[in-house]
Write a protein that holds these residues in place. Structure first.
Motif, PDB file in Angstrom:
ATOM      1  N   LEU A  38       0.819  -1.301   0.055  1.00  0.00           N
ATOM      2  CA  LEU A  38       0.105  -0.192   0.131  1.00  0.00           C
ATOM      3  C   LEU A  38       0.941   1.290   0.018  1.00  0.00           C
ATOM      4  O   LEU A  38       1.800   1.495   0.759  1.00  0.00           O
ATOM      5  CB  LEU A  38      -0.958   0.062   1.309  1.00  0.00           C
ATOM      6  N   SER A  39       0.475   2.262  -0.625  1.00  0.00           N
ATOM      7  CA  SER A  39       0.946   3.578  -0.905  1.00  0.00           C
ATOM      8  C   SER A  39       0.202   4.739  -1.251  1.00  0.00           C
ATOM      9  O   SER A  39      -1.164   4.145  -1.468  1.00  0.00           O
ATOM     10  CB  SER A  39       2.263   3.644  -1.705  1.00  0.00           C
ATOM     11  N   SER A  45      -5.177   9.718  -3.990  1.00  0.00           N
ATOM     12  CA  SER A  45      -5.278   8.488  -4.493  1.00  0.00           C
ATOM     13  C   SER A  45      -4.507   7.357  -3.799  1.00  0.00           C
ATOM     14  O   SER A  45      -3.371   7.474  -2.960  1.00  0.00           O
ATOM     15  CB  SER A  45      -4.623   8.659  -5.947  1.00  0.00           C
ATOM     16  N   VAL A  46      -5.099   6.002  -3.786  1.00  0.00           N
ATOM     17  CA  VAL A  46      -4.486   4.890  -3.221  1.00  0.00           C
ATOM     18  C   VAL A  46      -3.844   3.912  -4.185  1.00  0.00           C
ATOM     19  O   VAL A  46      -4.393   3.735  -5.235  1.00  0.00           O
ATOM     20  CB  VAL A  46      -5.473   4.340  -2.019  1.00  0.00           C
ATOM     21  N   ILE A  47      -2.665   3.437  -3.814  1.00  0.00           N
ATOM     22  CA  ILE A  47      -1.906   2.642  -4.835  1.00  0.00           C
ATOM     23  C   ILE A  47      -1.746   1.223  -3.950  1.00  0.00           C
ATOM     24  O   ILE A  47      -1.231   1.140  -3.065  1.00  0.00           O
ATOM     25  CB  ILE A  47      -0.801   3.474  -5.143  1.00  0.00           C
ATOM     26  N   PHE A  48      -2.134   0.255  -4.842  1.00  0.00           N
ATOM     27  CA  PHE A  48      -1.967  -1.096  -4.285  1.00  0.00           C
ATOM     28  C   PHE A  48      -0.780  -1.705  -5.113  1.00  0.00           C
ATOM     29  O   PHE A  48      -1.187  -1.742  -6.585  1.00  0.00           O
ATOM     30  CB  PHE A  48      -3.215  -1.963  -4.047  1.00  0.00           C
ATOM     31  N   LYS A  49       0.165  -2.333  -4.798  1.00  0.00           N
ATOM     32  CA  LYS A  49       1.315  -2.842  -5.728  1.00  0.00           C
ATOM     33  C   LYS A  49       1.356  -4.350  -5.568  1.00  0.00           C
ATOM     34  O   LYS A  49       1.326  -4.981  -4.246  1.00  0.00           O
ATOM     35  CB  LYS A  49       2.701  -2.183  -5.363  1.00  0.00           C
ATOM     36  N   LYS A  50       1.330  -5.296  -6.666  1.00  0.00           N
ATOM     37  CA  LYS A  50       1.244  -6.601  -6.449  1.00  0.00           C
ATOM     38  C   LYS A  50       2.441  -7.181  -7.385  1.00  0.00           C
ATOM     39  O   LYS A  50       2.404  -7.118  -8.900  1.00  0.00           O
ATOM     40  CB  LYS A  50      -0.103  -7.205  -7.025  1.00  0.00           C
ATOM     41  N   VAL A 203       1.853  -5.310 -10.938  1.00  0.00           N
ATOM     42  CA  VAL A 203       0.619  -4.724 -11.044  1.00  0.00           C
ATOM     43  C   VAL A 203       0.308  -3.503 -10.031  1.00  0.00           C
ATOM     44  O   VAL A 203       0.234  -3.894  -8.855  1.00  0.00           O
ATOM     45  CB  VAL A 203      -0.809  -5.802 -11.138  1.00  0.00           C
ATOM     46  N   TYR A 204      -0.189  -2.475 -10.399  1.00  0.00           N
ATOM     47  CA  TYR A 204      -0.557  -1.355  -9.683  1.00  0.00           C
ATOM     48  C   TYR A 204      -2.033  -1.238  -9.962  1.00  0.00           C
ATOM     49  O   TYR A 204      -2.581  -0.735 -10.803  1.00  0.00           O
ATOM     50  CB  TYR A 204       0.177  -0.123  -9.765  1.00  0.00           C
ATOM     51  N   GLY A 205      -2.632  -1.395  -8.876  1.00  0.00           N
ATOM     52  CA  GLY A 205      -4.128  -1.116  -8.763  1.00  0.00           C
ATOM     53  C   GLY A 205      -4.293   0.213  -7.855  1.00  0.00           C
ATOM     54  O   GLY A 205      -4.077   0.517  -6.832  1.00  0.00           O
ATOM     55  N   VAL A 206      -4.996   1.239  -8.583  1.00  0.00           N
ATOM     56  CA  VAL A 206      -4.855   2.504  -8.035  1.00  0.00           C
ATOM     57  C   VAL A 206      -6.393   3.208  -8.165  1.00  0.00           C
ATOM     58  O   VAL A 206      -7.047   3.202  -9.153  1.00  0.00           O
ATOM     59  CB  VAL A 206      -4.042   3.661  -9.136  1.00  0.00           C
ATOM     60  N   GLY A 207      -6.696   3.654  -6.865  1.00  0.00           N
ATOM     61  CA  GLY A 207      -8.041   4.261  -6.822  1.00  0.00           C
ATOM     62  C   GLY A 207      -7.713   5.746  -6.759  1.00  0.00           C
ATOM     63  O   GLY A 207      -7.157   6.296  -5.882  1.00  0.00           O
ATOM     64  N   THR A 208      -8.250   6.111  -7.829  1.00  0.00           N
ATOM     65  CA  THR A 208      -7.755   7.678  -8.159  1.00  0.00           C
ATOM     66  C   THR A 208      -8.661   8.501  -7.682  1.00  0.00           C
ATOM     67  O   THR A 208      -9.993   8.301  -7.184  1.00  0.00           O
ATOM     68  CB  THR A 208      -7.587   8.105  -9.415  1.00  0.00           C
ATOM     69  N   VAL A 209      -8.265   9.780  -7.114  1.00  0.00           N
ATOM     70  CA  VAL A 209      -9.337  10.666  -6.866  1.00  0.00           C
ATOM     71  C   VAL A 209      -9.551  11.995  -7.936  1.00  0.00           C
ATOM     72  O   VAL A 209      -8.845  12.170  -8.646  1.00  0.00           O
ATOM     73  CB  VAL A 209      -8.705  11.525  -5.336  1.00  0.00           C
ATOM     74  N   THR A 219      -3.351  12.168 -12.803  1.00  0.00           N
ATOM     75  CA  THR A 219      -1.890  12.911 -13.096  1.00  0.00           C
ATOM     76  C   THR A 219      -1.125  12.756 -12.006  1.00  0.00           C
ATOM     77  O   THR A 219       0.038  12.231 -12.333  1.00  0.00           O
ATOM     78  CB  THR A 219      -2.210  14.390 -13.288  1.00  0.00           C
ATOM     79  N   THR A 220      -1.451  12.774 -10.849  1.00  0.00           N
ATOM     80  CA  THR A 220      -0.602  12.594  -9.841  1.00  0.00           C
ATOM     81  C   THR A 220      -0.204  11.060  -9.402  1.00  0.00           C
ATOM     82  O   THR A 220       0.974  10.757  -8.991  1.00  0.00           O
ATOM     83  CB  THR A 220      -1.037  13.129  -8.475  1.00  0.00           C
ATOM     84  N   SER A 221      -1.140  10.194  -9.613  1.00  0.00           N
ATOM     85  CA  SER A 221      -0.887   8.816  -9.234  1.00  0.00           C
ATOM     86  C   SER A 221       0.124   8.164 -10.170  1.00  0.00           C
ATOM     87  O   SER A 221       0.980   7.276 -10.295  1.00  0.00           O
ATOM     88  CB  SER A 221      -2.114   8.097  -9.038  1.00  0.00           C
ATOM     89  N   ALA A 222       0.162   8.712 -11.638  1.00  0.00           N
ATOM     90  CA  ALA A 222       0.853   8.352 -12.790  1.00  0.00           C
ATOM     91  C   ALA A 222       2.382   8.892 -12.520  1.00  0.00           C
ATOM     92  O   ALA A 222       3.227   8.043 -12.629  1.00  0.00           O
ATOM     93  CB  ALA A 222       0.327   8.763 -14.135  1.00  0.00           C
TER      94      ALA A 222
END
Length: 357
Positions: A38-39, A45-50, A203-209, A219-222
Motif C-alpha cells: 500500500l502507498s 489516491s491510493v495505490i496497491f502494488k502486486k 500490477v498497480y491497482g490505483v483508486g484515483t481521486v 495525473t498525480t498517481s501516474a
C-alpha cells in the motif's frame, strides 16, 4: 446476496464525492489488506502494488473513487442550502431527489427542491429549472438551526442518496455511483485474483481521486507509479434504451466488457487495443467495441505521462450515468474481471516490447 453483491452494495452506498473519497479508500484498503503493498500519492489516491513472478512491465489499473455530487455553498436565513455541483449534472435528473449532507455532526437527509410548478407561469413551466434556482431542504427552521443544531457549514459534501438494489432480472443491478465504484470493485477483484495466479509483471491497482472534476488523481498517481502500460477501468453510456441510436452509444448491457476505441481525451494505443481484443476472443470472454464522443477517463491523463504510456479504456456499459440511480449488468462485471486477469497473465516484457515496435 452473494459475496460479490455484498461488496458492490457496500462500495456503491458509501459516500465519496470528488475531494471526499476517504470512505472508499478505507473500503479498498480493508479489502486488499495483506494482499498488496500500500502507498498513496499526495492528494489522496491510493495505490496497491502486486509483484509478479518476474520483474516485467509496470501495469497500472486506474479506477476513480469519486462520484458526482454537491457542496454546500451557503445557508439561507430560512435554513435552506444553496449548493455547488461537483462533477457533471443535468438539471432534469436533480429535482425531487434525496441527498445526504455530510456535516460536522454527522450525516443528515435532504431533498433537492425549487419553486413548485403549480405557481409557475405557463412559459416558466416549459423551461428546465436551472441549478442556481434549486436548493436543498434539510428540514431546518432557520439558518441558526441548520448551522448550530445540525452542524451544516459551507464546504460540506452532499451525496446522492440511493440504495443498492438487485432488480427483478437479478443480473441487473441498480445503485448510485456505478461511475466509478464498479471500476474500483473490478480493480480490487483483479488484485485479489492475482494472489492465486502467476503473472510476469508488477500490477498497480490505483483508486484515483477527483476524476469527475478534471482527471486530477490520474495525473498525480501516474507520477507516483510511472507505469509502462495502463488500463482505465470505468463506465460508458449504455445505448440500449429508447431514443439512443447505434451511432450515439453502441454498448449494451449484458453483451460484455466494452473496449473503447475512441474517447474525447484519448485515442488508445492501437496495438494494445488489438492485443486485448485477440485475448478476449481466444478465451471466449464476451466483449464489445465502444466509443465516447463527449468525455474521457483517467487514461486521458495517464497516456501522456512522461514519455508516454500505452493505454486502453475498459468500460462497463451503464444506464443513466450521472444520476441518482444507474444500472449495470452482472455478466459485464464478471467479463471485465476475467479479461483483466487474462491480460495480467500474458503481458510480459517481450509482449510489451512488441507493442512498442
Amino acid at each position: 446476496m452473494d459475496k460479490t453483491l455484498q461488496w458492490l452494495k457496500e462500495i456503491t452506498e458509501a459516500p465519496g464525492i470528488s475531494g471526499f473519497e476517504d470512505k472508499i479508500k478505507e473500503l479498498l484498503v480493508k479489502k486488499l489488506d495483506g494482499k498488496a503493498e500500500l502507498s498513496t500519492d499526495k492528494i489522496g489516491s491510493v495505490i496497491f502494488k502486486k509483484n509478479g513472478a518476474k520483474s516485467g512491465p509496470k501495469i497500472m489499473l486506474a479506477s476513480h473513487m469519486d462520484e458526482i455530487g454537491f457542496m454546500v455553498k451557503n445557508v439561507t436565513k430560512d435554513g435552506y442550502l444553496k449548493f455547488l455541483t461537483i462533477g457533471g449534472w443535468w438539471e432534469q435528473v436533480m429535482l425531487g431527489q434525496r441527498v445526504t449532507v455530510m456535516t460536522s455532526k454527522g450525516a443528515i437527509p435532504g431533498v433537492v427542491g425549487s419553486k413548485p410548478p403549480h405557481i409557475l407561469t405557463p412559459d416558466e413551466r416549459k423551461k428546465v429549472v436551472q441549478k442556481k434556482d434549486m436548493y436543498i431542504d434539510i428540514g431546518a427552521t432557520d439558518e441558526n438551526e441548520a448551522k448550530k443544531t445540525f452542524g451544516v457549514r459551507p464546504g460540506d459534501a452532499v451525496v446522492p442518496y440511493s440504495e443498492f438494489t438487485v432488480m427483478a432480472n437479478e443480473k441487473l443491478l441498480m445503485a448510485k455511483a456505478w461511475d466509478n465504484r464498479v471500476g474500483c470493485a473490478i480493480m480490487a477483484d483483479v488484485l485479489e485474483a492475482m494472489n492465486s495466479e502467476l503473472h510476469p509483471n508488477t500490477v498497480y491497482g490505483v483508486g484515483t481521486v477527483q476524476e469527475e472534476v478534471g482527471l486530477r488523481g490520474a495525473t498525480t498517481s501516474a507520477g507516483a507509479v510511472d507505469p509502462d502500460l495502463a488500463f482505465a477501468v470505468d463506465t460508458c453510456v449504455a445505448g440500449d434504451t429508447p431514443g439512443v441510436s447505434e451511432d450515439q452509444a453502441p454498448a449494451k448491457l449484458g453483451k460484455g466488457i466494452a473496449i473503447t476505441f475512441y474517447d474525447a481525451s484519448m485515442i488508445p494505443h492501437t496495438k494494445l487495443r488489438d492485443f486485448v481484443i485477440n485475448l478476449a476472443e481466444e478465451n471466449n470472454i464476451p466483449y464489445q467495441l465502444a466509443f465516447t464522443e463527449g468525455g474521457g477517463t483517467d487514461a486521458g491523463r495517464i497516456h501522456v505521462h512522461a514519455k508516454g504510456v500505452p493505454s486502453l479504456v475498459l468500460s462497463i456499459p451503464t444506464r443513466y450515468i450521472h444520476s441518482h440511480n444507474s444500472i449495470i449488468h452482472r455478466d459485464d462485471y464478471d467479463a471485465a474481471v476475467r479479461l483483466l486477469v487474462t491480460i495480467m497473465k500474458k503481458l510480459d516484457f517481450q509482449k510489451y516490447e512488441e507493442l512498442l515496435r
